[in-house]
Design an enzyme around this catalytic site. Structure first.
Site, PDB file in Angstrom:
ATOM      1  CB  ILE A  21      41.283   8.035  76.115  1.00 28.68           C
ATOM      2  CG1 ILE A  21      42.079   7.281  75.056  1.00 28.68           C
ATOM      3  CG2 ILE A  21      41.087   7.263  77.426  1.00 28.68           C
ATOM      4  CD1 ILE A  21      43.340   7.015  75.383  1.00 28.68           C
TER       5      ILE A  21
ATOM      6  CG  ASN B  70      49.114   1.748  89.443  1.00 31.37           C
ATOM      7  OD1 ASN B  70      49.344   0.466  89.599  1.00 31.37           O
ATOM      8  ND2 ASN B  70      48.334   2.280  90.006  1.00 31.37           N
TER       9      ASN B  70
ATOM     10  CG  ASP C 145      44.632   2.646  85.900  1.00 23.70           C
ATOM     11  OD1 ASP C 145      44.165   1.620  85.068  1.00 23.70           O
ATOM     12  OD2 ASP C 145      45.400   2.160  86.789  1.00 23.70           O
TER      13      ASP C 145
ATOM     14  N   GLY D 255      42.852   8.530  87.904  1.00 26.01           N
ATOM     15  CA  GLY D 255      42.808   9.326  86.640  1.00 26.01           C
ATOM     16  C   GLY D 255      42.557   8.346  85.505  1.00 26.01           C
TER      17      GLY D 255
ATOM     18  CE1 TYR E 231      52.150   7.405  89.156  1.00 27.41           C
ATOM     19  CE2 TYR E 231      53.268   6.455  86.968  1.00 27.41           C
ATOM     20  CZ  TYR E 231      52.529   6.376  88.215  1.00 27.41           C
ATOM     21  OH  TYR E 231      52.446   5.117  88.903  1.00 27.41           O
TER      22      TYR E 231
HETATM   23  P1  ADP Z   1      49.837   9.173  84.927  1.00 29.99           P
HETATM   24  O1  ADP Z   1      49.896   8.556  86.433  1.00 29.99           O
HETATM   25  O2  ADP Z   1      50.562   8.527  84.048  1.00 29.99           O
HETATM   26  O3  ADP Z   1      50.291  10.647  85.181  1.00 29.99           O
HETATM   27  P2  ADP Z   1      46.905  10.241  84.793  1.00 29.99           P
HETATM   28  O4  ADP Z   1      45.859   9.176  84.708  1.00 29.99           O
HETATM   29  O5  ADP Z   1      47.111  10.741  86.320  1.00 29.99           O
HETATM   30  O6  ADP Z   1      48.368   9.255  84.601  1.00 29.99           O
HETATM   31  O7  ADP Z   1      47.146  11.451  83.984  1.00 29.99           O
HETATM   32  C1  ADP Z   1      47.514  10.951  82.454  1.00 29.99           C
HETATM   33  C2  ADP Z   1      46.705  11.892  81.574  1.00 29.99           C
HETATM   34  O8  ADP Z   1      45.413  11.298  81.370  1.00 29.99           O
HETATM   35  C3  ADP Z   1      46.297  13.504  82.136  1.00 29.99           C
HETATM   36  O9  ADP Z   1      46.830  14.297  81.207  1.00 29.99           O
HETATM   37  C4  ADP Z   1      45.043  13.292  82.558  1.00 29.99           C
HETATM   38  O10 ADP Z   1      44.837  14.583  82.284  1.00 29.99           O
HETATM   39  C5  ADP Z   1      44.543  12.650  81.486  1.00 29.99           C
HETATM   40  N1  ADP Z   1      43.216  11.927  81.722  1.00 29.99           N
HETATM   41  C6  ADP Z   1      42.563  11.475  82.805  1.00 29.99           C
HETATM   42  N2  ADP Z   1      41.426  11.064  82.523  1.00 29.99           N
HETATM   43  C7  ADP Z   1      41.370  10.726  81.199  1.00 29.99           C
HETATM   44  C8  ADP Z   1      40.444  10.345  80.105  1.00 29.99           C
HETATM   45  N3  ADP Z   1      39.199   9.851  80.673  1.00 29.99           N
HETATM   46  N4  ADP Z   1      40.573  10.395  78.740  1.00 29.99           N
HETATM   47  C9  ADP Z   1      41.863  11.053  78.302  1.00 29.99           C
HETATM   48  N5  ADP Z   1      42.681  11.569  79.242  1.00 29.99           N
HETATM   49  C10 ADP Z   1      42.514  11.410  80.411  1.00 29.99           C
END
Ligand code: ADP
Length: 175
Positions: free
Chosen positions: A11, A24, A34, A32, A126
């Site tokens: 993304i 968060n 973030d 992740g 999460y």
């Molecule tokens: P949460 O704490 O809301 O679970 P995460 O960041 O751990 O957030 O994960 C949310 C989603 O984002 C997961 O499906 C993860 O695979 C995805 N994700 C992680 N990195 C990226 C990225 N660079 N682009 C798009 N999606 C991502």
């Protein structure tokens, strides 16, 4: 009606008016998506988040709500930070998860963003089961009243991309 799309990718590289961060409550960075957004976007995003914490959000951002910052070096113009709920088997937190999407779109409307990209909120650290996270995401966006024209779900795995495509094809919106 919002047009919905699915792409498989990162993304941080997606050129929407606004990309959504699954942050968060502290808004001060995490793992992740973030962590990826802050790494790719540079320090301006964190500086904006700190200003928000020092002004309007002294206690942080509650789950289900959303707030915007600049996007630093990212191709997007804004980052909309939202907080999904932590998954719990003993409590139905799906209204909070859907609210993360609808509040993000409301913030996009305030900004005048017409194209918005979402990660699959709550489906990483999460712990939300991915198939239901997809169902909640698509349901919330389909039911939203918004001037956003184009929503892209950016899936970080083939599995999530397939689940999203199946959900979009199914066309239903029952929660
Ligand atoms: P949460 O704490 O809301 O679970 P995460 O960041 O751990 O957030 O994960 C949310 C989603 O984002 C997961 O499906 C993860 O695979 C995805 N994700 C992680 N990195 C990226 C990225 N660079 N682009 C798009 N999606 C991502």
């Amino acid at each position: 009606m919002v047009e919905l799309h699915v792409v498989r990718g990162d993304i941080t590289r997606f050129p929407a008016d606004a990309i959504v961060n699954a942050a968060n409550s502290s808004l001060l960075g995490g793992g992740g998506v973030d962590g990826a957004i802050h790494r790719a976007g540079g320090p301006e995003i964190l500086a904006d988040c700190r200003r928000l914490r020092a002004s309007t959000l002294p206690h942080g951002l509650p789950a289900g709500d959303a707030v915007a910052t600049g996007a630093g070096d990212l191709p997007a113009r804004w980052v909309i930070h939202t907080v999904g709920p932590v998954y719990l088997e003993t409590e139905d937190r799906s209204p909070v998860l859907r609210s993360a999407y609808t509040r993000s779109l409301a913030v996009a409307d305030e900004l005048g963003a017409r194209t918005v990209a979402f990660p699959l909120i709550s489906a990483g650290v999460y712990g939300w089961p991915r198939a239901d996270a997809v169902h909640q995401a698509v349901t919330a966006v389909r039911q939203a009243r918004t001037a956003v024209q184009d929503v892209t779900f950016v899936a970080f795995s083939d599995e999530v991309a397939d689940l999203l495509r199946d959900e979009l094809r199914s066309g239903g919106s029952a929660v």
